[in-house]
Structure formats: structure tokens, C-alpha cells
Design a protein around this motif. Structure first.
Motif, mmCIF file in Angstrom:
data_model
loop_
_atom_site.group_PDB
_atom_site.id
_atom_site.type_symbol
_atom_site.label_atom_id
_atom_site.label_comp_id
_atom_site.label_asym_id
_atom_site.label_seq_id
_atom_site.Cartn_x
_atom_site.Cartn_y
_atom_site.Cartn_z
ATOM 1 N N ALA A 93 0.566 -1.505 0.514
ATOM 2 C CA ALA A 93 -0.178 0.410 0.271
ATOM 3 C C ALA A 93 0.475 1.128 -0.157
ATOM 4 C CB ALA A 93 -1.201 -0.372 1.177
ATOM 5 N N ALA A 94 1.768 1.288 0.559
ATOM 6 C CA ALA A 94 2.846 2.455 0.670
ATOM 7 C C ALA A 94 3.056 2.242 -0.213
ATOM 8 C CB ALA A 94 3.871 1.822 1.894
ATOM 9 N N LEU A 95 3.808 1.289 -1.336
ATOM 10 C CA LEU A 95 4.155 1.191 -2.510
ATOM 11 C C LEU A 95 3.512 1.785 -3.559
ATOM 12 C CD1 LEU A 95 6.430 0.706 -4.532
ATOM 13 C CD2 LEU A 95 5.441 -1.503 -4.591
ATOM 14 N N ARG A 96 2.220 1.138 -3.943
ATOM 15 C CA ARG A 96 0.903 1.881 -4.342
ATOM 16 C C ARG A 96 0.821 3.214 -3.723
ATOM 17 N NH1 ARG A 96 -3.213 -0.113 -7.287
ATOM 18 N NH2 ARG A 96 -5.386 0.890 -7.785
ATOM 19 N N LEU A 97 1.329 3.877 -2.568
ATOM 20 C CA LEU A 97 0.479 5.763 -2.531
ATOM 21 C C LEU A 97 2.300 6.080 -3.645
ATOM 22 C CD1 LEU A 97 -0.983 7.739 -0.885
ATOM 23 C CD2 LEU A 97 0.653 7.442 1.082
ATOM 24 N N ALA A 98 3.684 5.969 -3.148
ATOM 25 C CA ALA A 98 3.995 6.212 -3.233
ATOM 26 C C ALA A 98 4.065 6.587 -4.959
ATOM 27 C CB ALA A 98 5.345 5.520 -3.210
ATOM 28 N N VAL A 99 3.818 5.346 -5.550
ATOM 29 C CA VAL A 99 2.932 5.354 -6.782
ATOM 30 C C VAL A 99 2.067 6.007 -7.410
ATOM 31 C CG1 VAL A 99 3.065 3.804 -9.021
ATOM 32 C CG2 VAL A 99 4.127 3.035 -7.706
ATOM 33 N N GLU A 100 1.202 6.440 -6.985
ATOM 34 C CA GLU A 100 0.589 7.196 -7.299
ATOM 35 C C GLU A 100 0.340 8.284 -6.932
ATOM 36 O OE1 GLU A 100 -2.802 5.772 -4.568
ATOM 37 O OE2 GLU A 100 -4.230 4.297 -5.887
ATOM 38 N N THR A 101 1.685 9.154 -5.608
ATOM 39 C CA THR A 101 1.633 10.715 -6.172
ATOM 40 C C THR A 101 2.652 10.868 -6.581
ATOM 41 O OG1 THR A 101 2.871 9.733 -4.031
ATOM 42 C CG2 THR A 101 0.357 10.533 -3.918
ATOM 43 N N ILE B 142 11.667 -0.612 -8.371
ATOM 44 C CA ILE B 142 10.116 -1.166 -8.355
ATOM 45 C C ILE B 142 10.020 -1.553 -10.343
ATOM 46 C CG2 ILE B 142 7.775 -0.349 -8.520
ATOM 47 C CD1 ILE B 142 8.879 2.285 -6.593
ATOM 48 N N GLY B 143 9.083 -2.883 -9.908
ATOM 49 C CA GLY B 143 9.309 -3.327 -11.741
ATOM 50 C C GLY B 143 7.510 -2.714 -11.626
ATOM 51 N N PRO B 144 7.556 -2.723 -13.706
ATOM 52 C CA PRO B 144 6.451 -2.589 -14.222
ATOM 53 C C PRO B 144 4.874 -2.905 -13.750
ATOM 54 C CG PRO B 144 7.528 -4.456 -15.412
ATOM 55 C CD PRO B 144 8.217 -4.230 -13.822
ATOM 56 N N ASP B 145 5.613 -4.136 -12.940
ATOM 57 C CA ASP B 145 4.416 -4.748 -12.684
ATOM 58 C C ASP B 145 3.494 -4.389 -11.292
ATOM 59 O OD1 ASP B 145 3.904 -7.095 -14.571
ATOM 60 O OD2 ASP B 145 4.322 -8.492 -12.672
ATOM 61 N N ALA B 146 4.236 -3.200 -10.834
ATOM 62 C CA ALA B 146 4.030 -2.323 -9.075
ATOM 63 C C ALA B 146 3.491 -0.706 -10.005
ATOM 64 C CB ALA B 146 5.109 -2.367 -8.506
ATOM 65 N N PHE B 147 3.890 -0.537 -10.989
ATOM 66 C CA PHE B 147 3.389 1.070 -11.618
ATOM 67 C C PHE B 147 3.094 0.833 -12.574
ATOM 68 C CE2 PHE B 147 7.338 0.504 -12.957
ATOM 69 C CZ PHE B 147 7.996 1.612 -13.608
ATOM 70 N N ILE B 148 2.909 0.504 -13.771
ATOM 71 C CA ILE B 148 1.915 0.395 -14.849
ATOM 72 C C ILE B 148 0.713 0.140 -15.120
ATOM 73 C CG2 ILE B 148 2.154 -1.141 -17.044
ATOM 74 C CD1 ILE B 148 4.712 0.707 -16.775
ATOM 75 N N GLU C 2 14.242 -7.288 -25.173
ATOM 76 C CA GLU C 2 12.242 -6.767 -24.999
ATOM 77 C C GLU C 2 13.308 -5.252 -24.253
ATOM 78 O OE1 GLU C 2 8.050 -7.173 -23.289
ATOM 79 O OE2 GLU C 2 9.919 -8.954 -23.115
ATOM 80 N N ALA C 3 12.475 -4.640 -24.116
ATOM 81 C CA ALA C 3 12.721 -3.157 -23.388
ATOM 82 C C ALA C 3 11.835 -3.263 -22.306
ATOM 83 C CB ALA C 3 12.263 -1.540 -24.657
ATOM 84 N N LEU C 4 11.425 -3.305 -21.267
ATOM 85 C CA LEU C 4 11.301 -3.544 -19.552
ATOM 86 C C LEU C 4 11.886 -2.848 -19.132
ATOM 87 C CD1 LEU C 4 11.513 -6.768 -19.165
ATOM 88 C CD2 LEU C 4 9.522 -5.901 -20.380
ATOM 89 N N VAL C 5 10.946 -1.469 -18.300
ATOM 90 C CA VAL C 5 10.938 -0.356 -17.968
ATOM 91 C C VAL C 5 11.278 -0.674 -16.457
ATOM 92 C CG1 VAL C 5 8.084 -0.129 -17.665
ATOM 93 C CG2 VAL C 5 9.976 2.143 -17.263
ATOM 94 N N ARG C 6 11.617 -0.146 -15.785
ATOM 95 C CA ARG C 6 11.969 -0.336 -14.241
ATOM 96 C C ARG C 6 11.759 1.320 -13.706
ATOM 97 N NH1 ARG C 6 11.406 -4.377 -15.826
ATOM 98 N NH2 ARG C 6 12.849 -6.168 -15.202
ATOM 99 N N TRP C 7 11.446 1.754 -12.634
ATOM 100 C CA TRP C 7 11.688 2.700 -11.523
ATOM 101 C C TRP C 7 12.381 2.917 -10.093
ATOM 102 C CZ3 TRP C 7 6.288 5.103 -9.097
ATOM 103 C CH2 TRP C 7 6.571 6.188 -8.093
ATOM 104 N N GLN C 8 13.344 3.377 -10.421
ATOM 105 C CA GLN C 8 14.818 3.490 -9.300
ATOM 106 C C GLN C 8 13.952 4.726 -7.968
ATOM 107 O OE1 GLN C 8 17.606 0.997 -8.907
ATOM 108 N NE2 GLN C 8 17.269 2.008 -6.887
ATOM 109 N N HIS C 9 13.592 3.705 -7.111
ATOM 110 C CA HIS C 9 12.640 4.892 -6.286
ATOM 111 C C HIS C 9 13.506 5.242 -4.833
ATOM 112 C CE1 HIS C 9 9.613 6.027 -3.577
ATOM 113 N NE2 HIS C 9 9.205 6.598 -4.404
ATOM 114 N N PRO C 10 13.989 6.787 -5.482
ATOM 115 C CA PRO C 10 14.960 6.908 -3.485
ATOM 116 C C PRO C 10 14.877 5.123 -2.498
ATOM 117 C CG PRO C 10 13.470 8.537 -4.266
ATOM 118 C CD PRO C 10 12.927 8.022 -5.622
#
Length: 947
Positions: A685-693, A736-742, A723-731
Motif C-alpha cells: 500500500a505504501a508502494l502504491r501510494l508512492a507510485v500514485e503520488t 520497482i518493477g513494472p507490475d507495481a506501477f504500470i 525486449e525493452a522493460l521499464v524499471r523505476w529506481q525509487h529513492p
């Protein structure tokens, strides 16, 4: 007659001799009659005074030596001589040893003489008897006692003071008046007893009287207890036989009470005279006998004009009959108290009188007249009338404004209430009463609270305001707003309470209507989100005090959108209303049930544990499984439930967020489940909140990265592209993998700029590899395309721009689209993909086999590649007997259609062997490499080339 006793003669024949000369002389020198007796009571010697003394009892002239004095006394006593009785008894008492020394005083010769006899035991065992005639002393004593009795009988204080100021006489009246006994007073100086309050004045008075001049007057003295007394004294000199002043006599009377009574009488006379009321006396015939200044002031007549005239002049003519009735009552001895009558002044003007008449009696108890007290109440009546008018106006105003007033006298414990106050509370309209009926009028559910508020006010309060309900016999409920102010005395004790009561029923009904609009869902009547937040906050506060927990259950109706779209919004609304009723029946009365949004509901439960929350969720699912009646058909629905149990630092927002996360987890886990929120969900949930905001800023903060997974030619094991796969390097949360924020990017629309950024970065990277890595010249770059991107009207232009900017040939670019995205809007997808294919790029269907897997859409859409979903690849060489045939069928179909077939998720050599056997020529997976950062690809490629 006393007989003569002859003494015995000794052996020598000589009679007893007189006492020797020395003893006789000694005895003769004594001034009293002395006789010496031996142990037998026989006289052995007497003195000259004894011989001359007339004995106290008859029959014996002068007993001499040799005579038995005891026998003579006994004989005389036997003859009834009272003196002989006294003396013989005394002789026997001393001789027997009962007494050693005995003194007797007794009358003799019929009371003409008084004798004092003393009988003493001598050393030789005999007796010494002495006689003294005390007749003159007794006479003087009796005269003195008589005089003292006379002075006591006077009833006034009589005090004798000698010329030295010492008190020599003090009668009983002095004891009563001044408190000192005669024993305490006699012998003391008069100043010691403060007989005169002023010492110097007393000395002057005593000196004046001592000179022979009497003094009389009033002065102050003191009682023994210190109380001052006013006395009137007459002080006269006392002379001796020679005419010399030897003492002064003070005869005093206590005038304290008479002076006080006189002062009281004077005060009462002044009160009567100067009273504002008219006070007068009259005979039984009504003739005025006295007239004070108040009567002159009220009626206008002077005493000279009024006294002697009839009281009828004080009344108007029409009052003649009533006045006669009043006089009849007086003649019967009955008083008249506070009778309101009309009076008439001297000038003929009329006035209102409060008349009190009292009968008057003479000393014999005969009724002789009456006294009258008349008070002018004209102004009081005017003010009373004005007050009643004002009260009527106030009552009317209170009735119109629905405001009542109340006053409580704490000392008398009496209550005054206005008419409107009684009406508001449903009480009988009465001005006075007790506090009891008021509390009984209050709604039963509010009584304890009102009693507690009253107690707090009485204990230490000064004012209070509160709202409560009042029920009436018809069952209706009125709302009342009350305010009370308490007055206290200097010691803090309640004296009086003033209060008001306002009927706020209409306002309360309006507030309730507004509250329903503000805090209630209009469709279901349940609490809305605003009231839900307040309910959670209150539950948290209460449970903190009780060291318990709050449970929040977040419910979502599964497949509600299908019902709402299929049967219409009316059916959807009906479902929500029916569901609300079932949920209300499942929860506790004290729980809060709210409609959160759409088909989402939230239940707030105080004092809830995880087990009890699970039991509640079970009851809810059981209630929901019963079919719903919608449009004459049965509809079955399920609910997914998320449960959150509060901790010490939870807030309403965190509990809602956590229960929502648990509900989401239940929904993605297969629906119709209840899942309790745990720490893992908290992290998600914290991750999702961070993703959303924070996702909208990820590109500009350069936090996104593109990793690349090699795509391998199965035949030779060499890479043919990536195959290009996006990642999010969160501080904070790391990589974070694409399943968490895509999915969030899809919901928010952020996927469009993110997708374009990935496309540009991947194509530029491929251009660099082609230019710098030998063997990379024919590599192709696969980039995923989302549903939101496919709907974007600018997609075709953006892809063309990216290809041109990177300077890469279009045939090296493959865009991957999932089956579900492709078929979401088939017509629009066909148009968009056709335009993209016109650029010369490849189109791949990702996760093939999990969606429609239809030959028809493969025939319609400009697809160039199929990517077999990893779920089928996982089953190769394992227990899933269906996986192999499915993969083989897909491969054969692709080959038949001339499509490039790619296997995803290859991880083992067994899977690779099966793919080779099935003639699947292209694959990717961890068997060769996970997705790598761009800077690690050259090293991997070099190592792989070496293999």
C-alpha cells in the motif's frame, strides 16, 4: 425532786476534804462555773462561780463536792426536765468514751434562759463541766436575725459599709442582684466588688454620706459575671448611740430592665409616630383616639383634626357597609389582616389601602377598642398591574417565540415556571412547584445526562447550556435548548437559578434534514464518507480509552459493473439498496455502515478483534449469497472484503487505506474472499501510494530506467534482439518493477508519456548497440504498447518521430500488444495498428493464449509475431500434460500464418529442448539472462559470444 447523795466515809472515819487551796484559787479565777467530777460522776471540786451559778435544771441548788452530779441530772431528766435530759446525755456520752469534748447549747426554765455547757474528759478519767449563761447573747442574736429578715424582706439590695469602705452587711437581695454571696462580700472593700462603676464618684458619695448628708441617684454597677447593671441607690448614714456616724447604708434597686423597657417603649412610640403607615386607635364606636404622623401624611388630617372624630371620614360613602362588617368582626374579638379597601383623603381623593385591625383590651380583659394599621398600596397596585400587564406581554412573546423561563429558589427548593415553559415540557400550567415533574418530562434516554449536568452545576458550576428531548403523550418528541445560570452566596452555596428553555424542534428537524444531506447517502440512507471519517475518529478515541481496537471492513461488490450495465442503473440502485439492508442486519447496532462510493461499502466496528472481524465477514458473505430480486429475475453477487484492525498510530485515513488495500488483495486473489490487512500489504500500500503520488515526476527526476532482456535464436543460441522493460529506481523503495506501477500509470494516463519515453530511450540504445557492438547489426528492439497508448491519437506520429530521431530502420522495431488490449476496441485497434504497420515496424501479440486466441483476429490485424505466454512454457516437461500440445499448436499455427513465434519465460534446458522439437525458433527467459541495465549488455553479449 433531786435526792441528796451522801458520800462514803473512809476507813479512818473522816469525810472527804475540799480541794487543796492552790486548785481552788485556780478554779475561782475562771469567769465560768466549773465543776470537777470523778469517773463515777461525783463532784470532786467546784469554783466560786459554780457555787453562785443557778443550775440549768430544777431540783438541785448548788451541787458541791461529794454530790453525784450524774445521778442528780438523771433524776431531773426522769422528771421531764429538758435541760437535765441534754446534760445527762452529754455526761454519759463523754464517760462512755463516745466523745472526749462535748459542747451543748440548750434552753432552760421553759426557754427563759439559754445555757452553754461544755463537758471534757480529764486526764484522770473524770470530767470537767463548765456552764455559761448565754441568754443575753441569744436574745441579741435573735434580734439581729429578725432585723436581717426584715432587710431581706424589703426586696432591695441593702449593703452596710464602714467608714474604711469595708462591707459589713450584705442581704439576700444583694446576692440576687449582684451575684456575690454574703460570705464572699462581707469584709471586702466595696471597690473590689465594683459597686460603683465610677470609683472616684463612689469615693465622693461615701465621703458625703459619712459627713451626715444622705445621697440618692442612678448609677452603674457590675454583676459578678461582668454584666453592667443600672441601679437606683439611696445611701444614708448609720449613727451609734453617741450620734456618731459609724457606717453608711446603701439601699439599691435594679433599674436595668425598667430602663430597657422604657427605652423599648420610647423606640416603639417613635416607630409608631414616624412609621410611613397610618397607625391610629379607635373606640368600639369608631371614634379615633390616637393619630400618628403617618396617618397625617396619608389622609391629610392633623392629629387635632382627626382625634375625636369617626373613622367613617376616612372611607368613601360606598364603603359604609363593608366597614360595618369589619367593626362587627372586631366586636367579636377577631383581627382583620391585610384587607384591601378604598380610602379617602381630606381633599376627597381616593387611594388603595391595605388595612389591618386588631382588637384592644383593658387590664380586666374587656374589649375597649381597636388599633388600625393602614398602608397606602396605590403605587404598589399600579406597579402590580403594570407588572401583570408586562408578564402577560412576556408570556405572549414567549409563546410566539417558543421560549420559556424558570426560576429555582435553592433555599426554599421551590420552582417558578412561565406558562410557555410548562407548555414546552408538557406540564400543567402552574406558576410554582418542585423540580421533580421537570425531570419526568425529559425523554428517558436523556434523563441520566441531565441529572449529571445538574449535579455538576450544583457542585462547582455557575452556568450550563444543553440540548435534550421532551416526549408528549401522543408520542411526539420535541427538542429543547436550555441555558441555566446559578447564583451563589459568599460561601459558595447555591441561592438561585435562572433558566430559559427554547423549543428548537423545527430547527432540529431542519438540522437533521441537512445532516442527512451532508452525512447520509441519498440512495441507501447509510452514512456517507464524511460521516464515516467522523465515526472512525470517534471509535479510535473510545477504543484508546478502553485499550481495545477498531475494525474496518471494506466491501466491494464483485461484477457490479456487469449488472449495472446489463440491467440498467435502476437495477443497480435496487441491488445497492437491498444489499444495504442485508448488511445492516449483519452488523451490530453500535457499528457504523457507510456507502463509500459506487458499489463500495465500509463497516466501522469498535472493540473488534481479528477473529470477530472474520466472523462478521463470514456473516456478510452468507447474507450476500442469497439471490437478489432485480427486474423479476434472480441475480447472484459476491463481495470481496478487506479487513483492517487498528494499531496505536492509526488514523481514519490509514484504516480506510489499509482496508481498501486488503479488499483489493481479496479481489485479485479470486473474489468472494475476506483478507486481513498485514504488514506486507502495508508495504504494498505504501508502494502504491508512492507510485500514485510520485510517478508523474519520475521522468523529470530521471528515476526511470530501461532494462533489456535478450531475445535468442533457439537454433544457434545467439541474440536476435532485446525486449525493452521499464524499471523505476525509487529513492525509498528501491528498484520497482513494472507490475507495481504500470497499472497505476494506465489508470492515471501517465502511461502515455512513460511509454513514449521508453520507446525513445530503447530505440536510441539499439542504434548505439548497432553502431558499436559487432554482431548487433541485425538486432531488433521490442517495446510494449499499452491500451491507453493504443487509444492515443498521436501514437502513429510519436512512433514515427522516435524512429527518425534514433536513426534506426523501422524493421528493427517491434511493438508488443496483449490480446486483451487488442480486443478492447477491435475496430479502433485495427485502424491504429494498420497505420503503425505502415511505418514498416513489426506488431507482436504478447501473452498469446491467455485471451481470445482467435484465428479471425490474427487474420484481420497486421500482426507479424506471436509471443507464447510464460504460463504455457512453465508446464513444458512437467506435470501439465496440456501445456505441450498447446505450445505446439500455437507454433504450428504461427508458422502456417507466416508469423514469427517467440516463447517467453524459458528457464530450463528441458523447456528449450521441447521448444526446439516443436520448431519454436525464437525464445527469451532467465535461461539466458534476466533483463539487464543497458551498460551490462555489452559484457553479457561478449560472454555469450564466447559460449
Amino acid at each position: 425532786m433531786m435526792t441528796t447523795y451522801r458520800p462514803s466515809v473512809p476507813a479512818d472515819g473522816n469525810p472527804a476534804q475540799r480541794p487543796r487551796a492552790g486548785l481552788r484559787e485556780t478554779l475561782d479565777a475562771l469567769p465560768v462555773a466549773v465543776g470537777l467530777l470523778d469517773a463515777d460522776g461525783v463532784i470532786s471540786a467546784v469554783n466560786r462561780e459554780w457555787e453562785r451559778f443557778s443550775q440549768p435544771f430544777a431540783g438541785i441548788a448548788a451541787p458541791v463536792a461529794g454530790v453525784s452530779y450524774l445521778r442528780e441530772c438523771v433524776a431531773a431528766a426522769a422528771q421531764g426536765d429538758s435541760a437535765a435530759v441534754e446534760v445527762s446525755a452529754g455526761l454519759h456520752a463523754v464517760l462512755s468514751g463516745d466523745h472526749q469534748n462535748l459542747a451543748l447549747e440548750y434552753p432552760s426554765q421553759g426557754g427563759e434562759r439559754w445555757i452553754r455547757t461544755r463537758i471534757c474528759k480529764s486526764d484522770g478519767g473524770g470530767l470537767v463541766v463548765t456552764h455559761i449563761d448565754i441568754t443575753s447573747q441569744r436574745v441579741a442574736q435573735q434580734e439581729s436575725s429578725f432585723q436581717a429578715s426584715l432587710l431581706d424582706a424589703v426586696g432591695q439590695s441593702v449593703v452596710a459599709i464602714d467608714l474604711q469602705g469595708r462591707i459589713t452587711y450584705w442581704n439576700d437581695a444583694s446576692v440576687q442582684m449582684l451575684g456575690w454571696s454574703a460570705g464572699d462580700a462581707v469584709g471586702r472593700h466595696f471597690a473590689d466588688l465594683a459597686l460603683f462603676d465610677n470609683g472616684s464618684r463612689a469615693t465622693a458619695i461615701i465621703a458625703q454620706v459619712s459627713s451626715g448628708k444622705p445621697w440618692s441617684g442612678e448609677h452603674w454597677t457590675k454583676h459578678r459575671n461582668g454584666r453592667r447593671l443600672s441601679v437606683y441607690s439611696t445611701i444614708t448614714p448609720l449613727y451609734d448611740k453617741a450620734g456618731q456616724v459609724i457606717a453608711v447604708i446603701d439601699v439599691s434597686t435594679d433599674t436595668t430592665e425598667s430602663n430597657r423597657a422604657q427605652a423599648e417603649m420610647s423606640r416603639l412610640s417613635s416607630l409608631v409616630e414616624f412609621s410611613n403607615d397610618a397607625i391610629n386607635g379607635a373606640t368600639l364606636d369608631g371614634i379615633i383616639t390616637s393619630w400618628n404622623a403617618g396617618a397625617e401624611r396619608i389622609y391629610g388630617y392633623s392629629p387635632e383634626e382627626a382625634i375625636g372624630r369617626s373613622v367613617l371620614m376616612l372611607s368613601p360613602e360606598e364603603r359604609t357597609g363593608p366597614d360595618e362588617e369589619l367593626r362587627d368582626k372586631l366586636r367579636r374579638g377577631e383581627p382583620v389582616i391585610g384587607q384591601l379597601v378604598r380610602g379617602m383623603r381630606k381633599d376627597g381623593s381616593l387611594l388603595d389601602i391595605s388595612l389591618t385591625l386588631s382588637p384592644m383590651y383593658d387590664e380586666q380583659g374587656q374589649l375597649v377598642g381597636s388599633s388600625a394599621v393602614a398602608r397606602d398600596v396605590s403605587e404598589i397596585n399600579r406597579l402590580r398591574a403594570a407588572s401583570e400587564l408586562e408578564r402577560d406581554r412576556l408570556a405572549a412573546a414567549q409563546e410566539m417565540a417558543h421560549v420559556g423561563s424558570v426560576e429555582w429558589d435553592a433555599l426554599a427548593d421551590r420552582v417558578w415556571r412561565s406558562d410557555e415553559y410548562c407548555r414546552i415540557h408538557g406540564l400543567p400550567v402552574t406558576a410554582e412547584g418542585s423540580r421533580g415533574p421537570l425531570l419526568s418530562a425529559v425523554h428517558p434516554e436523556d434523563r441520566d445526562r441531565i441529572a449529571l449536568l445538574w449535579k455538576d452545576l450544583m457542585d462547582h458550576g455557575t452556568s450550563v447550556d444543553f440540548t435534550y428531548r421532551v416526549g408528549d403523550p401522543d408520542g411526539d418528541v420535541r427538542w429543547v435548548y436550555a441555558r441555566a445560570i446559578l447564583e451563589r452566596d459568599d460561601d459558595g452555596r447555591p441561592v438561585k437559578m435562572l433558566g430559559t428553555a427554547l423549543d428548537i424542534t423545527e430547527r432540529k428537524l431542519g438540522e437533521q434534514a441537512l445532516e442527512r444531506l451532508a452525512f447520509r447517502d441519498p440512495l441507501t440512507g447509510l452514512a456517507n464518507r464524511a460521516l464515516l471519517t467522523e465515526s472512525i475518529q470517534e471509535a479510535l478515541a473510545e477504543c484508546t480509552l478502553r485499550a481495545s481496537h477498531v475494525g474496518v471492513l471494506f466491501l466491494d461488490v464483485d461484477r457490479f459493473k456487469v449488472i449495472n450495465d446489463g440491467l440498467g442503473h435502476a437495477a443497480g440502485d435496487s441491488l445497492l439498496v437491498q444489499l444495504s439492508s442485508r448488511l445492516l442486519a449483519a452488523v451490530r447496532p453500535e457499528d457504523t455502515l457507510a456507502r463509500f462510493a459506487g458499489d463500495e461499502f465500509v463497516i466501522v466496528c469498535a472493540d473488534m478483534t481479528e477473529d470477530s472481524a472474520k466472523r462478521l465477514a463470514h456473516r456478510i458473505r452468507a447474507a450476500v449469497q442469497i439471490p437478489f430480486e432485480l427486474l423479476d429475475r434472480e441475480v447472484f453477487v459476491d463481495v470481496s472484503i478487506g479487513i483492517a484492525i487498528s494499531s496505536a498510530d492509526d488514523t481514519p485515513e490509514s484504516l480506510l487505506h489499509n482496508s481498501d488495500a486488503a479488499m483489493y488483495r481479496a479481489k485479485v486473489s479470486g473474489r468472494n474472499k475476506a483478507i486481513v490487512f498485514d504488514e506486507a500489504m502495508h508495504r504494498r500500500a505504501a508502494l502504491r501510494l508512492a507510485v500514485e503520488t510520485e510517478l508523474p515526476r519520475a521522468i523529470e527526476r530521471d528515476q526511470l530506467q530501461v532494462h533489456y532482456q535478450p531475445v535468442i535464436d533457439v537454433a544457434n543460441g545467439k541474440p536476435v534482439g532485446f525486449e525493452a522493460l521499464v524499471r523505476w529506481q525509487h529513492p525509498e523503495h528501491g528498484l520497482i518493477g513494472p507490475d507495481a506501477f504500470i497499472p497505476v500509470a494506465e489508470e492515471t494516463g501517465q502511461i502515455v508519456p512513460i511509454g513514449l519515453w521508453v520507446l525513445n530511450r530503447a530505440l536510441q540504445q539499439m542504434k548505439w548497440w548497432k553502431a558499436n557492438l559487432p554482431g548487433a547489426e541485425k538486432w531488433r528492439m521490442a517495446v510494449n504498447l499499452s491500451a491507453r497508448q493504443l487509444q492515443d491519437a498521436g501514437l502513429h506520429s510519436a512512433v514515427g518521430t522516435a524512429i527518425r530521431t534514433a536513426g534506426i530502420e523501422p524493421s528493427a522495431v517491434i511493438l508488443e500488444i496483449t490480446e486483451s488490449v487488442l480486443m478492447g476496441d477491435a475496430d479502433q485497434s485495427l485502424k491504429t495498428l494498420t497505420k503503425l504497420r505502415s511505418l514498416g515496424i513489426g506488431i507482436a501479440v504478447d501473452d498469446f493464449g491467455t485471451g481470445y486466441s482467435s484465428l479471425s483476429y490474427l487474420r484481420r490485424f497486421p500482426v507479424t509475431s506471436l509471443k507464447i505466454d510464460r504460463s504455457f512454457i512453465d508446464g513444458l516437461g512437467g506435470s501439465d500434460v496440456h501445456a505441450g500440445p498447446i505450445v505446439e499448436a500455437i507454433a504450428a499455427m504461427g508458422q502456417a500464418l507466416g508469423l514469427r513465434v517467440v516463447a517467453e519465460g524459458v528457464e530450463t534446458a528441458e523447456q528449450l529442448d521441447e521448444l526446439s522439437r516443436m520448431q519454436v525458433h525464437i525464445a527469451q527467459g532467465y535461461l539466458w539472462s534476466p533483463a539487464l541495465p543497458a551498460d551490462q549488455v555489452p559484457a553479457w553479449f561478449a560472454a555469450h559470444q564466447g559460449q
